[in-house]
Write a protein that holds these residues in place. Sequence first.
Motif, PDB file in Angstrom:
ATOM      1  N   VAL A 128      49.681 -17.732  10.584  1.00  0.00           N
ATOM      2  CA  VAL A 128      49.850 -19.095  11.106  1.00  0.00           C
ATOM      3  C   VAL A 128      48.506 -19.686  11.532  1.00  0.00           C
ATOM      4  O   VAL A 128      48.211 -20.837  11.231  1.00  0.00           O
ATOM      5  CB  VAL A 128      50.857 -19.117  12.275  1.00  0.00           C
ATOM      6  N   LEU A 129      47.696 -18.905  12.224  1.00  0.00           N
ATOM      7  CA  LEU A 129      46.435 -19.436  12.750  1.00  0.00           C
ATOM      8  C   LEU A 129      45.308 -19.487  11.721  1.00  0.00           C
ATOM      9  O   LEU A 129      44.513 -20.427  11.723  1.00  0.00           O
ATOM     10  CB  LEU A 129      45.969 -18.622  13.954  1.00  0.00           C
ATOM     11  N   ARG A 130      45.215 -18.501  10.861  1.00  0.00           N
ATOM     12  CA  ARG A 130      44.086 -18.449   9.934  1.00  0.00           C
ATOM     13  C   ARG A 130      43.937 -19.725   9.102  1.00  0.00           C
ATOM     14  O   ARG A 130      42.823 -20.220   8.910  1.00  0.00           O
ATOM     15  CB  ARG A 130      44.193 -17.207   9.019  1.00  0.00           C
ATOM     16  N   PRO A 131      45.036 -20.331   8.628  1.00  0.00           N
ATOM     17  CA  PRO A 131      44.880 -21.566   7.846  1.00  0.00           C
ATOM     18  C   PRO A 131      44.323 -22.756   8.643  1.00  0.00           C
ATOM     19  O   PRO A 131      43.944 -23.763   8.056  1.00  0.00           O
ATOM     20  CB  PRO A 131      46.304 -21.870   7.371  1.00  0.00           C
ATOM     21  N   MET A 132      44.230 -22.632   9.951  1.00  0.00           N
ATOM     22  CA  MET A 132      43.677 -23.720  10.758  1.00  0.00           C
ATOM     23  C   MET A 132      42.161 -23.828  10.622  1.00  0.00           C
ATOM     24  O   MET A 132      41.558 -24.787  11.093  1.00  0.00           O
ATOM     25  CB  MET A 132      44.040 -23.527  12.229  1.00  0.00           C
ATOM     26  N   TYR A 133      41.558 -22.850   9.991  1.00  0.00           N
ATOM     27  CA  TYR A 133      40.110 -22.778   9.862  1.00  0.00           C
ATOM     28  C   TYR A 133      39.745 -22.791   8.381  1.00  0.00           C
ATOM     29  O   TYR A 133      39.866 -21.766   7.713  1.00  0.00           O
ATOM     30  CB  TYR A 133      39.589 -21.516  10.559  1.00  0.00           C
ATOM     31  N   PRO A 134      39.279 -23.908   7.852  1.00  0.00           N
ATOM     32  CA  PRO A 134      39.079 -24.036   6.412  1.00  0.00           C
ATOM     33  C   PRO A 134      37.837 -23.341   5.855  1.00  0.00           C
ATOM     34  O   PRO A 134      37.739 -23.146   4.655  1.00  0.00           O
ATOM     35  CB  PRO A 134      38.966 -25.548   6.215  1.00  0.00           C
ATOM     36  N   GLU A 135      36.908 -22.967   6.719  1.00  0.00           N
ATOM     37  CA  GLU A 135      35.702 -22.317   6.212  1.00  0.00           C
ATOM     38  C   GLU A 135      36.061 -20.993   5.544  1.00  0.00           C
ATOM     39  O   GLU A 135      37.073 -20.372   5.865  1.00  0.00           O
ATOM     40  CB  GLU A 135      34.707 -22.056   7.349  1.00  0.00           C
ATOM     41  N   GLU A 136      35.202 -20.578   4.615  1.00  0.00           N
ATOM     42  CA  GLU A 136      35.412 -19.300   3.924  1.00  0.00           C
ATOM     43  C   GLU A 136      35.486 -18.141   4.902  1.00  0.00           C
ATOM     44  O   GLU A 136      36.250 -17.217   4.723  1.00  0.00           O
ATOM     45  CB  GLU A 136      34.288 -19.050   2.915  1.00  0.00           C
ATOM     46  N   ASP A 137      34.644 -18.187   5.913  1.00  0.00           N
ATOM     47  CA  ASP A 137      34.710 -17.169   6.955  1.00  0.00           C
ATOM     48  C   ASP A 137      34.883 -17.866   8.297  1.00  0.00           C
ATOM     49  O   ASP A 137      34.825 -19.086   8.391  1.00  0.00           O
ATOM     50  CB  ASP A 137      33.468 -16.258   6.935  1.00  0.00           C
ATOM     51  N   SER A 183      56.663 -24.886  12.420  1.00  0.00           N
ATOM     52  CA  SER A 183      55.732 -24.946  11.289  1.00  0.00           C
ATOM     53  C   SER A 183      56.526 -24.915   9.999  1.00  0.00           C
ATOM     54  O   SER A 183      57.557 -24.271   9.901  1.00  0.00           O
ATOM     55  CB  SER A 183      54.787 -23.747  11.315  1.00  0.00           C
ATOM     56  N   ALA A 184      55.998 -25.589   8.989  1.00  0.00           N
ATOM     57  CA  ALA A 184      56.638 -25.575   7.678  1.00  0.00           C
ATOM     58  C   ALA A 184      56.387 -24.254   6.970  1.00  0.00           C
ATOM     59  O   ALA A 184      57.013 -23.956   5.986  1.00  0.00           O
ATOM     60  CB  ALA A 184      56.126 -26.730   6.832  1.00  0.00           C
ATOM     61  N   GLY A 185      55.473 -23.474   7.473  1.00  0.00           N
ATOM     62  CA  GLY A 185      55.147 -22.189   6.868  1.00  0.00           C
ATOM     63  C   GLY A 185      53.660 -21.943   6.973  1.00  0.00           C
ATOM     64  O   GLY A 185      52.908 -22.811   7.404  1.00  0.00           O
ATOM     65  N   PRO A 186      53.232 -20.749   6.601  1.00  0.00           N
ATOM     66  CA  PRO A 186      51.799 -20.449   6.665  1.00  0.00           C
ATOM     67  C   PRO A 186      50.993 -21.471   5.880  1.00  0.00           C
ATOM     68  O   PRO A 186      51.390 -21.911   4.811  1.00  0.00           O
ATOM     69  CB  PRO A 186      51.709 -19.054   6.019  1.00  0.00           C
ATOM     70  N   GLY A 187      49.893 -21.854   6.464  1.00  0.00           N
ATOM     71  CA  GLY A 187      48.995 -22.780   5.790  1.00  0.00           C
ATOM     72  C   GLY A 187      49.321 -24.244   6.028  1.00  0.00           C
ATOM     73  O   GLY A 187      48.635 -25.121   5.538  1.00  0.00           O
ATOM     74  N   SER A 188      50.342 -24.539   6.802  1.00  0.00           N
ATOM     75  CA  SER A 188      50.753 -25.936   6.966  1.00  0.00           C
ATOM     76  C   SER A 188      50.099 -26.626   8.149  1.00  0.00           C
ATOM     77  O   SER A 188      50.347 -27.788   8.379  1.00  0.00           O
ATOM     78  CB  SER A 188      52.271 -26.001   7.142  1.00  0.00           C
ATOM     79  N   ILE A 189      49.284 -25.930   8.897  1.00  0.00           N
ATOM     80  CA  ILE A 189      48.802 -26.484  10.142  1.00  0.00           C
ATOM     81  C   ILE A 189      47.497 -27.233   9.995  1.00  0.00           C
ATOM     82  O   ILE A 189      47.232 -28.172  10.705  1.00  0.00           O
ATOM     83  CB  ILE A 189      48.660 -25.379  11.196  1.00  0.00           C
TER      84      ILE A 189
END
Length: 136
Positions: free
Chosen positions: A29-38, A125-131
């Motif tokens: 859930v949280l990881r998709p909130m950060y668009p950078e590669e790392d 949330s709509a699902g992982p990556g939706s945030i």
Amino acid sequence: MSFYDEIGGHDTFVRLVNAFYRGVAGDEVLRPMYPEEDLEPAAERLTLFLEQYWGGPTTYSERRGHPRLRMRHVPFHVNSDARDRWLRHMRAAVDELRLPPLHEATLWDYLQRAAFAMVNTFEPSAGPGSIGPARP
């Protein structure tokens, strides 16, 4: 002496943030909130913010202006699930620091209040990556 100095300054905040982002890196859930590669840019922003908040260098404001945490998080779907996940990873990070009880309680109280203040929707949330990306 500032809280920043009392708990060990820069090195302590780097340890806190690095431990926190180790948890975020694997969170669906949280990881998709950060668009950078790392997560390094996000870790730097959070470190600078926390250092400044607790009486350290003012580098955060010099680079990014006023923190405006609520405003910076408004575009993103921050619900109670995201908040609770954030707190779970931050709790583990705080525990790794092994601060004296008063310092630990002071830091944790702020982090909890900040996390609750960032909630901007009660919709699931709509699902992982939706945030979307979040930046302090």
